[in-house]
Scaffold this motif. Structure first.
Motif, PDB file in Angstrom:
ATOM      1  N   PHE A   1       0.855  -1.183   0.000  1.00 35.15           N
ATOM      2  CA  PHE A   1       0.000   0.000   0.000  1.00 35.15           C
ATOM      3  C   PHE A   1       0.892   1.234   0.000  1.00 35.15           C
ATOM      4  CE2 PHE A   1      -3.207  -2.969   1.467  1.00 35.15           C
ATOM      5  CZ  PHE A   1      -4.350  -2.481   0.861  1.00 35.15           C
ATOM      6  N   PHE A   2       0.601   2.177  -0.914  1.00 37.34           N
ATOM      7  CA  PHE A   2       1.337   3.435  -0.953  1.00 37.34           C
ATOM      8  C   PHE A   2       0.578   4.547  -0.257  1.00 37.34           C
ATOM      9  CE2 PHE A   2       3.615   1.268  -4.367  1.00 37.34           C
ATOM     10  CZ  PHE A   2       4.912   1.554  -4.004  1.00 37.34           C
ATOM     11  N   THR A   3      -0.719   4.346   0.015  1.00 36.57           N
ATOM     12  CA  THR A   3      -1.509   5.321   0.759  1.00 36.57           C
ATOM     13  C   THR A   3      -2.467   4.567   1.678  1.00 36.57           C
ATOM     14  OG1 THR A   3      -3.397   5.459  -0.764  1.00 36.57           O
ATOM     15  CG2 THR A   3      -1.511   6.914  -1.231  1.00 36.57           C
ATOM     16  N   GLU A   4      -3.041   5.305   2.590  1.00 31.74           N
ATOM     17  CA  GLU A   4      -4.141   4.798   3.409  1.00 31.74           C
ATOM     18  C   GLU A   4      -5.432   4.957   2.599  1.00 31.74           C
ATOM     19  OE1 GLU A   4      -3.821   3.478   6.537  1.00 31.74           O
ATOM     20  OE2 GLU A   4      -1.639   3.717   6.309  1.00 31.74           O
ATOM     21  N   PHE A   5      -6.549   4.502   3.132  1.00 37.93           N
ATOM     22  CA  PHE A   5      -7.861   4.689   2.491  1.00 37.93           C
ATOM     23  C   PHE A   5      -8.381   6.088   2.837  1.00 37.93           C
ATOM     24  CE2 PHE A   5      -7.375   0.166   2.345  1.00 37.93           C
ATOM     25  CZ  PHE A   5      -7.978  -0.193   1.154  1.00 37.93           C
ATOM     26  N   ASP A   6      -7.773   7.097   2.218  1.00 35.10           N
ATOM     27  CA  ASP A   6      -8.065   8.491   2.540  1.00 35.10           C
ATOM     28  C   ASP A   6      -8.804   9.252   1.445  1.00 35.10           C
ATOM     29  OD1 ASP A   6      -6.811   8.409   5.020  1.00 35.10           O
ATOM     30  OD2 ASP A   6      -4.876   9.067   4.231  1.00 35.10           O
ATOM     31  N   TYR A   7      -8.905   8.711   0.244  1.00 35.56           N
ATOM     32  CA  TYR A   7      -9.321   9.511  -0.904  1.00 35.56           C
ATOM     33  C   TYR A   7     -10.707   9.124  -1.412  1.00 35.56           C
ATOM     34  CZ  TYR A   7      -4.465  10.600  -0.464  1.00 35.56           C
ATOM     35  OH  TYR A   7      -3.262  10.982   0.056  1.00 35.56           O
ATOM     36  N   ASP A   8     -11.471  10.150  -1.816  1.00 32.88           N
ATOM     37  CA  ASP A   8     -12.815   9.930  -2.359  1.00 32.88           C
ATOM     38  C   ASP A   8     -12.752   9.380  -3.777  1.00 32.88           C
ATOM     39  OD1 ASP A   8     -13.928  10.970   0.011  1.00 32.88           O
ATOM     40  OD2 ASP A   8     -13.759  13.007  -0.761  1.00 32.88           O
ATOM     41  N   SER A   9     -11.720   9.762  -4.531  1.00 38.05           N
ATOM     42  CA  SER A   9     -11.518   9.205  -5.869  1.00 38.05           C
ATOM     43  C   SER A   9     -10.050   9.295  -6.241  1.00 38.05           C
ATOM     44  CB  SER A   9     -12.380   9.917  -6.918  1.00 38.05           C
ATOM     45  OG  SER A   9     -11.919  11.222  -7.159  1.00 38.05           O
ATOM     46  N   MET A  10      -9.650   8.409  -7.151  1.00 40.03           N
ATOM     47  CA  MET A  10      -8.300   8.391  -7.711  1.00 40.03           C
ATOM     48  C   MET A  10      -8.446   8.015  -9.172  1.00 40.03           C
ATOM     49  SD  MET A  10      -6.303   6.200  -4.798  1.00 40.03           S
ATOM     50  CE  MET A  10      -4.791   7.049  -4.445  1.00 40.03           C
ATOM     51  N   ALA A  11      -7.750   8.749 -10.048  1.00 38.22           N
ATOM     52  CA  ALA A  11      -7.836   8.467 -11.477  1.00 38.22           C
ATOM     53  C   ALA A  11      -6.511   8.803 -12.146  1.00 38.22           C
ATOM     54  CB  ALA A  11      -8.959   9.284 -12.113  1.00 38.22           C
ATOM     55  N   SER A  12      -6.198   8.076 -13.195  1.00 39.45           N
ATOM     56  CA  SER A  12      -4.996   8.378 -13.974  1.00 39.45           C
ATOM     57  C   SER A  12      -5.112   9.780 -14.542  1.00 39.45           C
ATOM     58  CB  SER A  12      -4.849   7.377 -15.118  1.00 39.45           C
ATOM     59  OG  SER A  12      -4.627   6.090 -14.605  1.00 39.45           O
ATOM     60  N   PHE A  13      -4.020  10.506 -14.475  1.00 37.68           N
ATOM     61  CA  PHE A  13      -3.977  11.867 -15.013  1.00 37.68           C
ATOM     62  C   PHE A  13      -2.602  12.045 -15.641  1.00 37.68           C
ATOM     63  CE2 PHE A  13      -3.339  16.481 -14.720  1.00 37.68           C
ATOM     64  CZ  PHE A  13      -4.533  16.939 -15.249  1.00 37.68           C
TER      65      PHE A  13
END
Length: 160
Positions: free
Chosen positions: A90-102
């Motif tokens: 895991f590189f992050t915790e479950f903190d984000y509402d969305s994640m998308a390639s940019f």
């Protein structure tokens, strides 16, 4: 090889020419060692021997189109929050509402604000913007905060 029987996905061992006991609602090949599986609406990762890498407790597991030197980037969702995962880490915790390639980064959303992170989970543009888009005309990131537009160069962000 993945077969379908009675509405379920089954892993077929070609070397032994028989079905394995790996039977799930859905199976998606991740690479030559592991697969994303779903059973009863929960997702996880198992290897071809059936060893559980990530337990079936996630709401979804999705690919990002980005690829890092560590492997395929995945977004895991649990309780409507997202985390970045690759190669059993895991590189992050479950903190984000969305994640998308940019482009070559990952656009993240938290509490209706946007930012960018790299493939290792490092924030390269703070999560404080109302919107983030790519302006093709000038080939820069266009970030809006309180109706004020700022422009960023990808190279500058990555070399901070």
């Amino acid at each position: 090889m993945i077969l379908e029987r009675d509405g379920k996905k089954v892993v077929f061992d070609i070397a032994k020419w028989q079905e394995t006991n790996l039977i799930f609602d859905k199976i998606q090949v991740l690479d030559d060692k592991e697969m994303i599986v779903e059973e009863n609406g929960k997702s996880g990762i198992v290897d071809y021997a059936g060893t559980v890498i990530l337990p079936l407790k996630y709401d979804s597991i999705n690919y990002l189109t980005n690829y890092s030197s560590d492997g395929i980037l995945l977004v895991l969702t649990k309780n409507n929050k997202n985390a970045l995962y690759t190669n059993r880490k895991f590189f992050t915790e479950f903190d984000y509402d969305s994640m998308a390639s940019f482009h070559s980064s990952i656009k993240i959303e938290k509490d209706k604000k946007y930012g960018l992170m790299n493939a290792k989970g490092k924030i390269i543009l703070p999560i404080e913007y109302d919107s983030i888009e790519y302006n093709r005309k000038i080939k820069k990131i266009e970030a809006t905060k309180n109706a004020e537009i700022s422009y960023f160069d990808f190279n500058e962000l990555y070399n901070k």
